[in-house]
Motif scaffolding. Structure first.
Motif, mmCIF file in Angstrom:
data_model
loop_
_atom_site.group_PDB
_atom_site.id
_atom_site.type_symbol
_atom_site.label_atom_id
_atom_site.label_comp_id
_atom_site.label_asym_id
_atom_site.label_seq_id
_atom_site.Cartn_x
_atom_site.Cartn_y
_atom_site.Cartn_z
ATOM 1 N N LEU A 16 -19.310 12.482 -28.578
ATOM 2 C CA LEU A 16 -20.297 13.483 -28.978
ATOM 3 C C LEU A 16 -21.345 13.670 -27.889
ATOM 4 C CD1 LEU A 16 -21.295 15.368 -31.227
ATOM 5 C CD2 LEU A 16 -22.558 13.431 -32.165
ATOM 6 N N ALA A 17 -21.841 12.571 -27.341
ATOM 7 C CA ALA A 17 -22.846 12.650 -26.280
ATOM 8 C C ALA A 17 -22.268 13.300 -25.028
ATOM 9 C CB ALA A 17 -23.387 11.260 -25.960
ATOM 10 N N SER A 18 -21.036 12.953 -24.693
ATOM 11 C CA SER A 18 -20.438 13.532 -23.485
ATOM 12 C C SER A 18 -20.169 15.023 -23.643
ATOM 13 C CB SER A 18 -19.156 12.788 -23.104
ATOM 14 O OG SER A 18 -18.143 13.026 -24.057
ATOM 15 N N MET A 19 -19.986 15.493 -24.852
ATOM 16 C CA MET A 19 -19.829 16.930 -25.095
ATOM 17 C C MET A 19 -21.192 17.628 -25.113
ATOM 18 S SD MET A 19 -16.649 17.556 -25.260
ATOM 19 C CE MET A 19 -16.659 19.200 -25.897
ATOM 20 N N PHE A 20 -22.226 16.917 -25.564
ATOM 21 C CA PHE A 20 -23.549 17.520 -25.693
ATOM 22 C C PHE A 20 -24.228 17.728 -24.343
ATOM 23 C CE2 PHE A 20 -28.155 17.192 -26.129
ATOM 24 C CZ PHE A 20 -28.389 18.268 -26.976
ATOM 25 N N TYR A 21 -24.135 16.767 -23.447
ATOM 26 C CA TYR A 21 -24.889 16.837 -22.192
ATOM 27 C C TYR A 21 -24.542 18.057 -21.335
ATOM 28 C CZ TYR A 21 -27.333 12.553 -23.140
ATOM 29 O OH TYR A 21 -28.153 11.626 -23.703
ATOM 30 N N PRO A 22 -23.263 18.433 -21.161
ATOM 31 C CA PRO A 22 -22.987 19.661 -20.405
ATOM 32 C C PRO A 22 -23.538 20.914 -21.100
ATOM 33 C CG PRO A 22 -20.994 18.352 -20.621
ATOM 34 C CD PRO A 22 -22.032 17.711 -21.472
ATOM 35 N N PHE B 147 -24.248 6.426 -50.871
ATOM 36 C CA PHE B 147 -23.344 7.491 -50.481
ATOM 37 C C PHE B 147 -23.860 8.128 -49.204
ATOM 38 C CE2 PHE B 147 -22.952 7.048 -55.040
ATOM 39 C CZ PHE B 147 -21.585 6.958 -55.185
ATOM 40 N N GLY B 148 -22.975 8.563 -48.390
ATOM 41 C CA GLY B 148 -23.369 9.224 -47.151
ATOM 42 C C GLY B 148 -22.167 9.392 -46.254
ATOM 43 N N TRP B 149 -22.446 9.929 -45.105
ATOM 44 C CA TRP B 149 -21.388 10.124 -44.129
ATOM 45 C C TRP B 149 -20.917 8.780 -43.621
ATOM 46 C CZ3 TRP B 149 -23.760 14.301 -40.440
ATOM 47 C CH2 TRP B 149 -23.877 15.505 -41.133
ATOM 48 N N PRO B 150 -19.647 8.688 -43.279
ATOM 49 C CA PRO B 150 -19.188 7.448 -42.658
ATOM 50 C C PRO B 150 -19.866 7.293 -41.295
ATOM 51 C CG PRO B 150 -17.453 9.103 -42.635
ATOM 52 C CD PRO B 150 -18.591 9.669 -43.421
ATOM 53 N N LYS B 151 -20.131 6.072 -40.915
ATOM 54 C CA LYS B 151 -20.768 5.805 -39.625
ATOM 55 C C LYS B 151 -19.827 6.203 -38.504
ATOM 56 C CE LYS B 151 -24.498 3.774 -41.171
ATOM 57 N NZ LYS B 151 -25.758 4.418 -41.122
ATOM 58 N N LEU B 152 -20.398 6.760 -37.445
ATOM 59 C CA LEU B 152 -19.602 7.114 -36.277
ATOM 60 C C LEU B 152 -19.256 5.845 -35.501
ATOM 61 C CD1 LEU B 152 -21.606 10.190 -34.915
ATOM 62 C CD2 LEU B 152 -19.457 10.236 -36.170
ATOM 63 N N LEU C 89 -30.628 11.475 -29.621
ATOM 64 C CA LEU C 89 -29.831 12.394 -30.429
ATOM 65 C C LEU C 89 -29.711 11.865 -31.848
ATOM 66 C CD1 LEU C 89 -26.877 13.048 -27.967
ATOM 67 C CD2 LEU C 89 -28.910 14.438 -28.273
ATOM 68 N N ALA C 90 -29.732 12.792 -32.811
ATOM 69 C CA ALA C 90 -29.527 12.437 -34.213
ATOM 70 C C ALA C 90 -28.643 13.492 -34.854
ATOM 71 C CB ALA C 90 -30.859 12.359 -34.950
ATOM 72 N N VAL C 91 -27.602 13.041 -35.530
ATOM 73 C CA VAL C 91 -26.732 13.924 -36.298
ATOM 74 C C VAL C 91 -27.151 13.778 -37.750
ATOM 75 C CG1 VAL C 91 -24.364 14.475 -36.950
ATOM 76 C CG2 VAL C 91 -24.856 13.602 -34.651
#
Length: 136
Positions: free
Chosen positions: A30-36, A17-22, A75-77
């Motif tokens: 996600l990365a493009s939102m994080f860098y700015p 069980f776990g989150w679905p893979k991105l 990065l790790a979610v």
């Protein structure tokens, strides 16, 4: 209709069980939102030479960022209850240095195409998962 739980040939069953893979697109988004946000945080920080965001926390997940001395970011979610994520990211950086940066055929910012690298990363993630460290 075939019922898995009623069929003795299906045993032993391994459920995970776990989150679905991105998806790749979701990771890029996600990365493009994080860098700015990272760059803004670095500039607005009252600390001189701030390294920017290390952990971004929400009610449902945490985004951990490990920035190397060369500026590469890992990065790790993860689930907000996870611990030891920084150690995992450091281990992934070691693997990146060993299998990508020391490879004369590797070009920066290109996908890493190395079976041995993939195997070691998978092993590090499985070990971390068994210890309850992180879902990266």
């Amino acid at each position: 209709m075939h019922r898995v739980l009623e069929d003795p040939e299906q045993y032993p069953i391994s459920l995970k069980f776990g989150w679905p893979k991105l998806s790749t697109n979701e990771k890029i988004f996600l990365a493009s939102m994080f860098y700015p946000l990272f760059a803004i945080a670095s500039q607005l920080s009252p600390e001189p030479r701030s390294s920017g965001i290390q952990v971004l926390e929400t009610a449902s997940y945490q985004l951990h960022c490990f920035q190397t001395l060369t500026g590469v970011k890992f990065l790790a979610v993860v689930d907000p209850r996870q611990t030891g994520v920084e150690a995992l990211l450091r281990r992934l950086h070691e693997l990146y240095a060993d299998f990508a940066l020391k490879n004369p055929f590797y070009s920066l910012e290109m996908p890493i195409r190395c079976e041995l690298f993939d195997t070691h990363v998978r092993s590090a993630l499985e070990s971390a998962e068994k210890l309850g460290v992180a879902n990266v």
